[in-house]
Design an enzyme around this catalytic site. Structure first.
Site, short mmCIF file in Angstrom:
data_model
loop_
_atom_site.label_atom_id
_atom_site.label_comp_id
_atom_site.label_asym_id
_atom_site.label_seq_id
_atom_site.Cartn_x
_atom_site.Cartn_y
_atom_site.Cartn_z
N GLY A 213 -0.83 0.33 -4.97
CA GLY A 213 -2.03 -0.41 -4.61
C GLY A 213 -3.18 0.00 -5.49
O GLY A 213 -3.47 1.18 -5.62
N CYS B 6 8.91 -12.23 1.72
CA CYS B 6 9.01 -11.02 2.53
C CYS B 6 7.91 -11.04 3.58
O CYS B 6 6.78 -11.45 3.31
CB CYS B 6 8.87 -9.78 1.66
SG CYS B 6 8.95 -8.23 2.60
N TYR C 257 11.96 -2.24 -7.77
CA TYR C 257 10.68 -2.44 -8.45
C TYR C 257 9.55 -1.52 -8.00
O TYR C 257 8.85 -0.94 -8.82
CB TYR C 257 10.24 -3.90 -8.27
CG TYR C 257 8.90 -4.23 -8.88
CD1 TYR C 257 8.71 -4.20 -10.26
CD2 TYR C 257 7.82 -4.59 -8.08
CE1 TYR C 257 7.47 -4.50 -10.82
CE2 TYR C 257 6.59 -4.90 -8.64
CZ TYR C 257 6.42 -4.86 -10.00
OH TYR C 257 5.21 -5.16 -10.56
N ASN D 20 1.28 1.30 6.09
CA ASN D 20 2.03 0.59 5.06
C ASN D 20 3.03 -0.30 5.76
O ASN D 20 3.90 0.18 6.48
CB ASN D 20 2.77 1.58 4.14
CG ASN D 20 3.62 0.89 3.09
OD1 ASN D 20 3.40 -0.27 2.77
ND2 ASN D 20 4.59 1.61 2.55
N GLY D 21 2.89 -1.61 5.57
CA GLY D 21 3.80 -2.54 6.22
C GLY D 21 3.10 -3.80 6.65
O GLY D 21 1.97 -4.09 6.24
N CYS E 266 14.99 -11.11 1.12
CA CYS E 266 14.43 -11.89 0.02
C CYS E 266 15.53 -12.51 -0.84
O CYS E 266 15.27 -13.46 -1.59
CB CYS E 266 13.49 -11.04 -0.82
SG CYS E 266 14.23 -9.48 -1.40
N CYS F 225 0.81 -1.21 0.00
CA CYS F 225 0.00 0.00 0.00
C CYS F 225 0.85 1.27 0.00
O CYS F 225 2.07 1.21 0.07
CB CYS F 225 -0.94 0.02 1.20
SG CYS F 225 -0.11 -0.22 2.76
#
Length: 561
Positions: free
Chosen positions: A108, A463, A323, A182-183, A517, A82
């Site tokens: 999002g 993640c 990304y 966000n998280g 990751c 988000c």
């Protein structure tokens, strides 16, 4: 123990104090615990196969040729959960928030919401869909006030329920509070279980709601110390903005996993956003990041800063530069564009190949491809054209067309590809399914050779800090080596950006990034597994054993890879 109900609150209408622009200043509640702000740095440029996901797919899906399911190009990428926005002190706060959320739409696309405060009352409008679909002139007219928070949300279809769309608003005994997050909290289940055992009632399946409950039961004073009290019990990633009757509060977790920046408009209004691209659109000047472990309180007295808690070395998400973020953003004090360009230069330096043309998988591979072409001295051309008008629903032809989903999104340009040795630059390979289809499209367009270059290291771990990635069993690089992946996707050669080269490019900033990751080494251990609901599991196209789902939770790995 008190419980919190998510609702449109009915308050006692305390007076909302709107700041005069000249009154907004900065002061410090306690001795600063953050380093002096450094200006953005320009990165230094440096010179027939195994199916990796067979345990999770039915036999008909064990080869890309046999995959009837529509696969959007972006479905085979990690997903940012988000984006958040907060604005204090502007008479057009809701409209500015609407525009800022547009700038963050890439973070999002499945839900959006805005909360404003007017005459001491928090008013909320949320909806499922894009920002432009959720809001119109009439709805924005219903959101007056000089302070606002907003949110754009991504989730897979199983969790795209209106009640989970943020910002959340909760009423409690001292008033009301809204929050946009966000998280991802890695101790969410334990916190929720403890709250429920003590009488709290939950209305959503979002980990963000836990934060509101913790605020409601806190006995700290004043209000922003309730936020501090709540956040000190959280583990994982959170960049959050809170709105009350008279304050806007921004918080970032001690590791700083997810980005959050602060800016200021010419009229003195203070703005927070996940990326600087949102500040640019509404003409707010970028001032600095919200530091890891920092709480910023904005009210009629100005901007106050204090430490949430002593924080370790930050672990900012490297995928923001690979990304998630837009190239025109500054994230973690670095230009995203320059980072991606450097990734391409490194690939051309360390993994060169004889070629005639360099192309990108649009849009996220474009800047790295430009860097590759620049270093290789080979022309960059637009070999794949992306359609931006394909939604997640479509009418499929009765006679199956191979690679139908990818063809809806990407069209090869034969004039660029035919008879050429082509280097294709992409930002990442996740499952490998889309990469194999792209390679086939390019070869069918007449390319003589197709060489894939990936502008990040192999992804081997999920993640747990606010990015929706597949489970480790689905990650092709967790199951196959580079040569096996090359065989699987059908390219003539394949090379990834090495993690050592990535670290060297980041220079002195390297220790402040999270590489979990790529390495499987997690700064905050994922105690509870990967948060993923049963609806998400089915929607992902998985037809594996549902016994692996425990109470609508898919258990993630508990070990380091």
């Amino acid at each position: 123990m008190a419980s919190t109900a998510l609702s449109s609150p009915s308050l006692q209408n305390p007076t909302f104090l709107s700041p005069h622009p000249s009154s907004l200043s900065s002061k410090t509640l306690s001795k600063p615990c953050f380093p002096p702000f450094s200006p953005p740095q320009k990165p230094t440029s440096l010179k027939s196969s195994i199916n990796p996901i067979s345990p999770f797919f039915s036999p008909k899906n064990q080869h890309p040729d046999n995959d009837d399911k529509f696969i959007d190009v972006s479905d085979d990428k990690p997903r940012e959960e988000c984006g958040v926005v907060g604005i204090y002190g502007d008479s057009e706060a809701s409209r500015l928030c609407y525009l800022a959320l547009h700038a963050l739409q890439h973070r999002g696309q499945e839900g959006a919401g805005i909360v404003t405060v007017n005459d001491g009352v928090l008013q909320s409008i949320t909806g499922v869909g894009l920002v432009s679909e959720v809001f119109n002139e009439t709805k924005l007219d219903q959101l007056p006030g000089k302070s606002t928070i907003g949110h754009v949300r991504y989730s897979t279809a199983g969790s795209s329920m209106l009640k989970n769309v943020q910002p959340f608003v909760a009423g409690y005994r001292f008033g009301s509070v809204g929050v946009a997050h966000n998280g991802n909290l890695v101790n969410y289940k334990a916190l929720r279980q403890n709250l429920e055992e003590n009488g709290s009632i939950f209305n959503t399946s979002s980990d963000t709601e836990v934060v509101l409950h913790l605020i409601a039961i806190s006995k700290a004073r004043p209000f922003f110390l309730r936020i501090v009290d709540a956040c000190e019990q959280l583990e994982g990633a959170y960049s959050m903005v809170f709105l009350t009757e008279d304050k806007l509060v921004a918080v970032r977790d001690p590791f700083g996993f997810r980005p959050l920046v602060m800016g200021r408009r010419s009229n003195g209004a203070v703005v927070f956003a996940s990326e600087t691209c949102a500040l640019d659109l509404i003409e707010a000047t970028y001032e600095r990041e919200v530091y890891p472990g920092e709480v910023l309180v904005v009210d009629k007295d100005g901007v106050q800063s204090l430490c949430l808690m002593p924080h370790p070395v930050s672990k900012q998400c490297i995928f923001e530069h690979i990304y998630f973020s837009l190239p025109n953003s500054i994230v973690f004090g670095r230009s995203v564009y320059e980072s991606r360009r450097a990734f391409g230069i490194i690939l051309a330096t360390e993994s060169p190949v004889e070629c005639d043309v360099v192309i990108a998988v649009p849009d996220s591979g474009v800047v790295a491809a430009l860097g590759y072409a620049e270093k290789a001295g080979v022309p960059f051309q637009q070999g794949l054209i992306r359609s931006h008008y394909v939604g997640r629903t479509f009418i499929e032809p009765s006679q199956r067309i191979r690679d139908f989903g990818v063809k809806l999104k990407l069209a090869p340009v034969k004039a660029v590809l035919e008879g050429k040795r082509v280097v294709v630059v992409d930002d990442s390979i996740v499952r490998g399914t889309t990469s194999s289809k792209i390679v086939r499209l390019i070869k069918e367009a007449g390319a003589k050779e197709v060489h894939m270059r990936i502008a990040c290291p192999p992804i081997i771990g999920s993640c747990y800090y606010g990015v929706d990635t597949p489970s480790s069993e689905e990650l092709i690089s967790n199951r196959l080596d580079v040569e096996q992946i090359r065989e699987y996707i059908g390219s003539d050669s394949l090379a990834f950006l090495s993690i050592d080269s990535l670290r060297r490019m980041l220079g002195n900033d390297s220790p402040s990034f999270c590489y979990a990751c790529f390495s499987g080494e997690y700064p905050v251990e994922p105690k509870e597994g990967k948060i993923k609901s049963i609806g998400d599991f089915v929607d992902d196209g998985l037809t594996g054993v549902l016994d692996s789902i425990d109470g609508a939770w898919v258990q993630g790995p508990r070990h380091k890879y």
